[in-house]
Scaffold this motif. Structure first.
Motif, PDB file in Angstrom:
ATOM      1  N   PHE A  61      61.540   8.532  35.190  1.00 17.71           N
ATOM      2  CA  PHE A  61      60.942   9.865  35.353  1.00 17.71           C
ATOM      3  C   PHE A  61      61.844  10.898  34.696  1.00 17.71           C
ATOM      4  N   ASP A  62      61.754  10.940  33.362  1.00 18.19           N
ATOM      5  CA  ASP A  62      62.603  11.882  32.626  1.00 18.19           C
ATOM      6  C   ASP A  62      61.794  13.133  32.283  1.00 18.19           C
ATOM      7  N   ASP A  63      62.270  13.880  31.322  1.00 14.99           N
ATOM      8  CA  ASP A  63      61.612  15.156  30.984  1.00 14.99           C
ATOM      9  C   ASP A  63      60.196  14.984  30.455  1.00 14.99           C
ATOM     10  N   GLN A  64      59.838  13.756  30.120  1.00 15.84           N
ATOM     11  CA  GLN A  64      58.499  13.502  29.634  1.00 15.84           C
ATOM     12  C   GLN A  64      57.467  13.602  30.762  1.00 15.84           C
ATOM     13  N   PHE A  65      57.936  13.446  31.982  1.00 13.77           N
ATOM     14  CA  PHE A  65      57.054  13.396  33.134  1.00 13.77           C
ATOM     15  C   PHE A  65      57.225  14.649  33.991  1.00 13.77           C
ATOM     16  N   SER A  66      56.134  15.040  34.638  1.00 12.76           N
ATOM     17  CA  SER A  66      56.227  16.069  35.662  1.00 12.76           C
ATOM     18  C   SER A  66      55.141  15.828  36.695  1.00 12.76           C
ATOM     19  N   VAL A  67      55.395  16.279  37.901  1.00 10.32           N
ATOM     20  CA  VAL A  67      54.424  16.116  38.969  1.00 10.32           C
ATOM     21  C   VAL A  67      54.204  17.475  39.614  1.00 10.32           C
ATOM     22  N   GLU A  68      52.948  17.749  39.926  1.00  5.46           N
ATOM     23  CA  GLU A  68      52.606  19.024  40.519  1.00  5.46           C
ATOM     24  C   GLU A  68      51.581  18.842  41.620  1.00  5.46           C
ATOM     25  N   ARG A  69      51.522  19.879  42.437  1.00  2.32           N
ATOM     26  CA  ARG A  69      50.502  19.913  43.481  1.00  2.32           C
ATOM     27  C   ARG A  69      49.757  21.220  43.289  1.00  2.32           C
ATOM     28  N   PRO A  70      48.837  21.250  42.355  1.00  7.95           N
ATOM     29  CA  PRO A  70      48.277  22.523  41.901  1.00  7.95           C
ATOM     30  C   PRO A  70      47.530  23.316  42.961  1.00  7.95           C
ATOM     31  N   ASP A  71      46.895  22.626  43.915  1.00 10.07           N
ATOM     32  CA  ASP A  71      46.096  23.368  44.880  1.00 10.07           C
ATOM     33  C   ASP A  71      46.492  23.057  46.312  1.00 10.07           C
ATOM     34  N   GLY A  72      47.673  22.548  46.492  1.00  7.37           N
ATOM     35  CA  GLY A  72      48.168  22.282  47.832  1.00  7.37           C
ATOM     36  C   GLY A  72      47.690  20.990  48.435  1.00  7.37           C
ATOM     37  N   SER A  73      46.768  20.306  47.787  1.00  5.01           N
ATOM     38  CA  SER A  73      46.312  19.036  48.338  1.00  5.01           C
ATOM     39  C   SER A  73      46.375  17.936  47.293  1.00  5.01           C
ATOM     40  N   ASN A  74      45.773  18.181  46.138  1.00  2.24           N
ATOM     41  CA  ASN A  74      45.774  17.158  45.099  1.00  2.24           C
ATOM     42  C   ASN A  74      47.111  17.106  44.380  1.00  2.24           C
ATOM     43  N   PHE A  75      47.362  15.948  43.775  1.00  2.00           N
ATOM     44  CA  PHE A  75      48.576  15.766  42.987  1.00  2.00           C
ATOM     45  C   PHE A  75      48.209  15.427  41.553  1.00  2.00           C
ATOM     46  N   THR A  76      49.071  15.855  40.641  1.00  2.00           N
ATOM     47  CA  THR A  76      48.899  15.434  39.258  1.00  2.00           C
ATOM     48  C   THR A  76      50.210  14.878  38.735  1.00  2.00           C
ATOM     49  N   LEU A  77      50.088  13.893  37.870  1.00  2.00           N
ATOM     50  CA  LEU A  77      51.213  13.373  37.112  1.00  2.00           C
ATOM     51  C   LEU A  77      50.925  13.671  35.652  1.00  2.00           C
ATOM     52  N   LYS A  78      51.786  14.463  35.049  1.00  2.00           N
ATOM     53  CA  LYS A  78      51.611  14.815  33.646  1.00  2.00           C
ATOM     54  C   LYS A  78      52.604  14.017  32.810  1.00  2.00           C
ATOM     55  N   ILE A  79      52.080  13.411  31.770  1.00  2.83           N
ATOM     56  CA  ILE A  79      52.936  12.688  30.828  1.00  2.83           C
ATOM     57  C   ILE A  79      52.793  13.373  29.483  1.00  2.83           C
ATOM     58  N   ARG A  80      53.877  13.923  29.022  1.00  2.00           N
ATOM     59  CA  ARG A  80      53.853  14.642  27.737  1.00  2.00           C
ATOM     60  C   ARG A  80      54.200  13.692  26.606  1.00  2.00           C
ATOM     61  N   SER A  81      53.632  13.969  25.443  1.00  4.50           N
ATOM     62  CA  SER A  81      53.999  13.224  24.238  1.00  4.50           C
ATOM     63  C   SER A  81      54.035  11.714  24.508  1.00  4.50           C
ATOM     64  N   THR A  82      52.890  11.179  24.849  1.00  3.29           N
ATOM     65  CA  THR A  82      52.815   9.775  25.259  1.00  3.29           C
ATOM     66  C   THR A  82      53.282   8.829  24.162  1.00  3.29           C
ATOM     67  N   LYS A  83      53.869   7.737  24.606  1.00  3.30           N
ATOM     68  CA  LYS A  83      54.337   6.680  23.714  1.00  3.30           C
ATOM     69  C   LYS A  83      53.560   5.404  24.019  1.00  3.30           C
ATOM     70  N   LEU A  84      53.603   4.479  23.085  1.00  5.13           N
ATOM     71  CA  LEU A  84      52.895   3.216  23.280  1.00  5.13           C
ATOM     72  C   LEU A  84      53.351   2.529  24.568  1.00  5.13           C
ATOM     73  N   GLU A  85      54.650   2.607  24.836  1.00  2.00           N
ATOM     74  CA  GLU A  85      55.204   1.912  26.013  1.00  2.00           C
ATOM     75  C   GLU A  85      54.866   2.590  27.340  1.00  2.00           C
ATOM     76  N   ASP A  86      54.154   3.725  27.270  1.00  2.00           N
ATOM     77  CA  ASP A  86      53.670   4.348  28.501  1.00  2.00           C
ATOM     78  C   ASP A  86      52.384   3.693  28.989  1.00  2.00           C
ATOM     79  N   SER A  87      51.813   2.822  28.182  1.00  2.00           N
ATOM     80  CA  SER A  87      50.603   2.117  28.594  1.00  2.00           C
ATOM     81  C   SER A  87      50.898   1.276  29.831  1.00  2.00           C
TER      82      SER A  87
END
Lengths: 115, 109
Positions: A61-87
């Motif tokens: 979980f390096d700078d490529q990843f971030s996690v947020e709780r945008p509305d206080g209930s749901n969660f998101t996992l954001k992966i920036r600049s995806t790489k093949l090995e993120d599959s």
């Protein structure tokens, strides 16, 4: 029976693009996790979340990843600049404290394919 | 880093037979979990073991925990085809679960 819901079930993205994976945890759960599983391999920890803050994160979980709780209930996992090995299959889990341990329930997963 | 090892990694057994899957872990913990995963599916919670000597049974599966030996076992009694799946143990430590390598079980007629 309450369950953890993840969307989308399958995401195909081009290398270098950003993806957002979504998770609706079980209501009244306070512990949240993201894991991933590369096909046929072990389940790898990414990040855990408690009380609206990251409580622990792995080396993956390096700078490529971030996690947020945008509305206080749901969660998101954001992966920036995806790489093949993120599959991989990405699992969200939510848990409740039983008094002696945390019982975690996993969502159905989002299969991410980076091409 | 906490290590969790399972053996065997692959198990092929005949219907009606008994077998045990072993889960060893490298640090002190008294919180251990067993999950089942069908191909392409999520992780289904099977057992939650939260103290030394804990034993839980559900149908043909029985799980136990020995925290002193850092060992958990998942015993399969009179296997049936429906039990074919991958089984993971996971140790809770800190704010995460450390998963074992998984045991792929195939029950053959």
């Amino acid at each position: 029976e309450p369950e953890v819901t993840q969307t989308p079930s399958h995401q195909v993205t081009q290398m270098g693009q950003e993806v957002i994976l979504r998770c609706v945890p079980i209501s009244n759960h306070l512990y949240f996790y993201w894991y991933r599983q590369i096909l046929g391999q072990k389940v790898e920890f990414l990040v855990s979340f408690y009380n609206n803050e990251i409580s622990e994160k792995s080396e993956i979980f390096d700078d490529q990843f971030s996690v947020e709780r945008p509305d206080g209930s749901n969660f998101t996992l954001k992966i920036r600049s995806t790489k093949l090995e993120d599959s991989a299959m990405y699992f969200c889990a939510s848990g409740s404290w039983t008094g002696m341990g945390t019982e975690a329930f996993f969502g159905q997963g989002t299969r991410l394919t980076v091409v | 880093e906490l290590k969790v090892e399972q053996n065997p990694l692959f198990l092929s057994m005949q219907e009606g037979k008994n077998y045990t899957i072993y889960c060893n872990y490298s640090t002190t913990s008294d919180r251990l979990y067993w999950y089942r995963q069908d191909p392409g599916k999520s992780l289904e919670s099977l057992f939650v073991l939260l103290s030394n000597g804990a034993v839980k049974q559900e149908g043909r599966l029985m799980a136990s925990l020995d925290t002193k030996a850092r060992l958990s076992t998942l015993h399969i009694t009179a296997a049936v085809h429906d039990l074919s799946a991958t089984y993971f143990c996971a140790v809770e430590s800190g704010n995460q679960f450390y998963f074992g390598t998984g045991t792929s079980l195939t029950v053959i007629p």
